[in-house]
Design a protein around this motif. Structure first.
Motif, PDB file in Angstrom:
ATOM      1  N   TRP A 195      61.592  54.214  22.249  1.00 38.95           N
ATOM      2  CA  TRP A 195      60.229  54.740  22.312  1.00 38.95           C
ATOM      3  C   TRP A 195      59.977  55.554  21.050  1.00 38.95           C
ATOM      4  N   THR A 226      48.798  64.352  17.931  1.00 40.97           N
ATOM      5  CA  THR A 226      49.945  64.795  17.149  1.00 40.97           C
ATOM      6  C   THR A 226      49.557  66.013  16.322  1.00 40.97           C
ATOM      7  N   ARG A 269      57.403  65.004  22.509  1.00 39.02           N
ATOM      8  CA  ARG A 269      57.845  63.619  22.658  1.00 39.02           C
ATOM      9  C   ARG A 269      59.171  63.532  23.415  1.00 39.02           C
ATOM     10  N   ASN A 280      57.969  57.215  17.675  1.00 42.65           N
ATOM     11  CA  ASN A 280      56.777  58.053  17.596  1.00 42.65           C
ATOM     12  C   ASN A 280      55.499  57.217  17.647  1.00 42.65           C
ATOM     13  N   ARG A 281      55.529  56.051  17.044  1.00 42.33           N
ATOM     14  CA  ARG A 281      54.325  55.198  17.042  1.00 42.33           C
ATOM     15  C   ARG A 281      53.984  54.693  18.440  1.00 42.33           C
ATOM     16  N   PHE A 282      54.973  54.616  19.325  1.00 40.55           N
ATOM     17  CA  PHE A 282      54.722  54.246  20.721  1.00 40.55           C
ATOM     18  C   PHE A 282      53.801  55.271  21.375  1.00 40.55           C
ATOM     19  N   GLU A 321      50.129  65.571  12.342  1.00 44.15           N
ATOM     20  CA  GLU A 321      49.090  64.748  11.712  1.00 44.15           C
ATOM     21  C   GLU A 321      47.761  65.487  11.664  1.00 44.15           C
ATOM     22  N   ALA A 351      51.880  57.414  19.741  1.00 47.63           N
ATOM     23  CA  ALA A 351      50.601  57.403  19.029  1.00 47.63           C
ATOM     24  C   ALA A 351      49.711  56.291  19.581  1.00 47.63           C
ATOM     25  N   ALA A 352      50.307  55.134  19.863  1.00 45.70           N
ATOM     26  CA  ALA A 352      49.536  54.024  20.428  1.00 45.70           C
ATOM     27  C   ALA A 352      49.056  54.354  21.845  1.00 45.70           C
TER      28      ALA A 352
END
Length: 130
Positions: free
Chosen positions: A105, A117, A79, A107-109, A120, A111-112
């Motif tokens: 930015w 990951t 990332r 982590n969910r940015f 996960e 992921a989207a």
């Protein structure tokens, strides 16, 4: 099972009853990520993630039995490289490891955007299937 007494075999380091990823394998993996996430490539984030995901899935598929603390720092490394690319696209200097970049930015940015990951994936692989 003593610390410091272990052996390397097929990409793993067996030591003290645990299975780690071998240093040479980690170095090779990071070099491959670096080659795919060069700041001067001129590709969009989606294209970069699309080229990274097969590498991440394959590497995880082979080394998923490694000790659990292996994967979170690697996700952070990936990332950070992607944040540096986003900074470069905005004509801003830097390596993408400031707190401002992390808030801008998160982590969910990524992921989207579809980034695979490792942490996960390890969480899901370690769950009971019953």
């Amino acid at each position: 099972r003593q610390r410091g007494e272990g052996f390397d075999f097929l990409g793993y380091r067996f030591e003290a009853g645990k299975r780690w990823v071998r240093r040479k394998s980690l170095r090779a993996f990071k070099d491959k990520v670096r080659s795919k996430t060069r700041r001067t490539e001129g590709k969009s984030l989606r294209q970069i993630i699309a080229s990274l995901n097969p590498l991440l899935r394959g590497w995880f598929g082979y080394l998923r039995h490694a000790y659990r603390t292996t994967f979170r720092p690697l996700d952070g490394f990936i990332r950070r490289r992607l944040r540096a690319i986003l900074r470069k696209q905005e004509k801003r200097p830097g390596r993408g490891n400031t707190g401002t970049d992390t808030r801008r930015w998160p982590n969910r940015f990524f992921a989207a955007a579809g980034l695979f990951t490792l942490a996960e994936a390890w969480q899901q692989a370690s769950q009971s299937r019953c």
